[in-house]
Design an enzyme around this catalytic site. Structure first.
Site, PDB file in Angstrom:
ATOM      1  N   GLN A  42     -16.086  21.129  36.651  1.00 18.19           N
ATOM      2  CA  GLN A  42     -15.287  20.602  37.758  1.00 18.19           C
ATOM      3  C   GLN A  42     -15.794  21.122  39.105  1.00 18.19           C
ATOM      4  OE1 GLN A  42     -14.075  21.776  34.897  1.00 18.19           O
ATOM      5  NE2 GLN A  42     -12.152  20.825  34.302  1.00 18.19           N
ATOM      6  N   ASN A  56      -4.652  29.343  35.518  1.00 26.06           N
ATOM      7  CA  ASN A  56      -5.574  28.436  36.211  1.00 26.06           C
ATOM      8  C   ASN A  56      -6.826  28.294  35.348  1.00 26.06           C
ATOM      9  OD1 ASN A  56      -6.237  26.782  38.532  1.00 26.06           O
ATOM     10  ND2 ASN A  56      -7.780  28.322  39.035  1.00 26.06           N
ATOM     11  N   LYS A  57      -7.737  27.481  35.794  1.00 25.28           N
ATOM     12  CA  LYS A  57      -8.945  27.173  35.017  1.00 25.28           C
ATOM     13  C   LYS A  57      -9.618  28.421  34.473  1.00 25.28           C
ATOM     14  CE  LYS A  57     -10.255  24.035  34.071  1.00 25.28           C
ATOM     15  NZ  LYS A  57      -9.875  23.504  32.740  1.00 25.28           N
ATOM     16  N   ASP A  96      -2.120  26.095  37.681  1.00 28.42           N
ATOM     17  CA  ASP A  96      -1.477  25.095  36.808  1.00 28.42           C
ATOM     18  C   ASP A  96      -0.041  25.464  36.488  1.00 28.42           C
ATOM     19  OD1 ASP A  96      -4.514  24.818  36.294  1.00 28.42           O
ATOM     20  OD2 ASP A  96      -3.591  22.946  35.641  1.00 28.42           O
ATOM     21  N   ALA A 143      -3.604  19.890  38.348  1.00 28.21           N
ATOM     22  CA  ALA A 143      -2.159  19.888  38.094  1.00 28.21           C
ATOM     23  C   ALA A 143      -1.381  18.874  38.950  1.00 28.21           C
ATOM     24  CB  ALA A 143      -1.612  21.309  38.271  1.00 28.21           C
ATOM     25  N   ARG A 170      -7.261  14.646  36.506  1.00 29.55           N
ATOM     26  CA  ARG A 170      -7.071  16.061  36.156  1.00 29.55           C
ATOM     27  C   ARG A 170      -6.709  16.818  37.427  1.00 29.55           C
ATOM     28  NH1 ARG A 170     -10.194  17.680  39.417  1.00 29.55           N
ATOM     29  NH2 ARG A 170      -9.564  19.757  38.808  1.00 29.55           N
TER      30      ARG A 170
END
Ligand code: MRU
Length: 343
Positions: free
Chosen positions: A194, A245-246, A235, A50, A48
């Protein structure tokens, strides 16, 4: 962390992936030799981040080619398999860009495909090193509290999330190497952790002082003045600077804007997608609701509750103080990104 840590490594006949679902308690590598397993590994977040899924997709073209030879596929089947790798996750543009780049060499055969995939991997590591230096230079010039910096980050953007070294975490590693980092606030990054599982693990390997904090703590930590700058990865970045993004990133950006501290995005230029005009056009992956309704496999929400589980959010470009790329730092708080400097 040893610099040679590789989340994605070609073995000669398959793709070795560190299984990131098992970290930090177990460090296991899986070797992928077929397209279904690779697509599943990308979707389950075995690999995982990007740039890391970009590198996995790049080598995935070789996996498809080899599987096609073993199983005597026709051309159409190979194209369809490469397309499935390309679409395994929808938000990070790196996956599509890297697969397309390597797939263009398919007519030349396996050696050419592997050469291109290795170039993708090598360029990512080189770019991350450059990004680390540019980002650290910028922060030390613009934010000078007269003591080492306190940096907040969200999700994992280190060696695990890339072909090596890291993007936002690469900048943090560089500050640490220069003796200019006091502490990192690592958001835990719900729901798949994460931050607490992977970023904290990388920071421990590097001996970098850090706190893991709940995502909900980030805004308060920033507004209390305990953070000098935030830096995150991306991402996909639209032409107007809107950044996917996250999930949870936009809250960090809003708090930074209110506190008047820099909010930096560190990403390779390949993450900038000039064909996507604004963040509204970015496809945000919706993941299984079980990820937010359960904790460690045990149901925590009432049985009848539904879950809403977007994997990413979009931070408006106006909240991004600077974009750190392998070519330098672009200060773009409003308007179009300068396309000529990005492609
Ligand atoms: O769902 P993930 O773990 O793949 O999400 C990762 C992120 O959002 C990262 O911040 C981004 O991919 C940049 S990684 C250098």
């Amino acid at each position: 962390m040893p610099q040679e840590l590789r989340a994605v490594e070609w073995t000669g006949s398959g793709l070795a992936l560190i299984d990131q679902t098992l970290l930090p308690h177990r460090t296991e590598t899986v070797v992928v030799r077929d397209v279904d397993t690779l697509v599943g590994a990308i979707q389950r977040l075995v690999v995982r981040g990007a740039p890391a899924i970009g590198a996995a997709g790049a080598y995935g073209v070789a996996i498809a080619l080899l599987q096609g030879e073993r199983e005597d596929w026709k051309q159409g089947r190979l194209r369809e398999a490469v397309g499935r790798i390309r679409q395994a996750r929808p938000t990070a543009v790196n996956l599509m860009v890297c697969v397309d780049r390597v797939a263009a060499r398919l007519p030349e055969g396996l050696d050419a495909v592997l050469e291109e995939a290795a170039a993708v991997q090598r360029e990512d590591v080189e770019g991350n090193r450059a990004m680390g230096a540019f980002g650290a230079d910028w922060l030390l010039e613009k934010v000078s509290p007269g003591r080492p910096l306190r940096i907040l980050t969200h999700c994992n953007t280190g060696a695990l999330a890339t072909a090596g070294w890291g993007t936002a975490l690469g900048v943090i590693r560089e500050l640490h190497a220069r003796g200019r980092l006091e502490v990192v606030y690592a958001d835990e990054t719900r729901p798949l952790l994460q931050g607490s599982r992977l970023t904290a693990w990388e920071l421990v390997q590097e001996g970098i002082p850090h706190y893991v904090q709940a995502d909900g703590a980030a805004a308060g930590t920033i507004l209390r003045g305990e953070v000098d700058a935030a830096i995150v990865g991306a991402d996909r970045i639209a032409a107007n600077g809107d950044t996917a993004n996250k999930v949870g990133t936009v809250g960090v950006a809003l708090a930074c804007a209110d506190a008047g501290i820099p909010f930096l995005v560190a990403a390779p230029t390949t993450t900038v997608d000039l064909a996507t005009k604004t963040g509204d056009d970015i496809h945000i992956e919706l993941r299984d609701e079980a990820e937010v309704l359960e904790w460690a496999g045990v149901r925590t929400a009432p049985a009848s509750s539904r879950g809403h589980n977007p994997a990413f959010d979009v931070t408006p470009g106006r909240l991004v103080t600077g974009l750190v790329t392998e070519r330098g730092v672009l200060e773009v708080s409003a308007g179009e990104l300068p396309g000529d400097r990005l492609q």
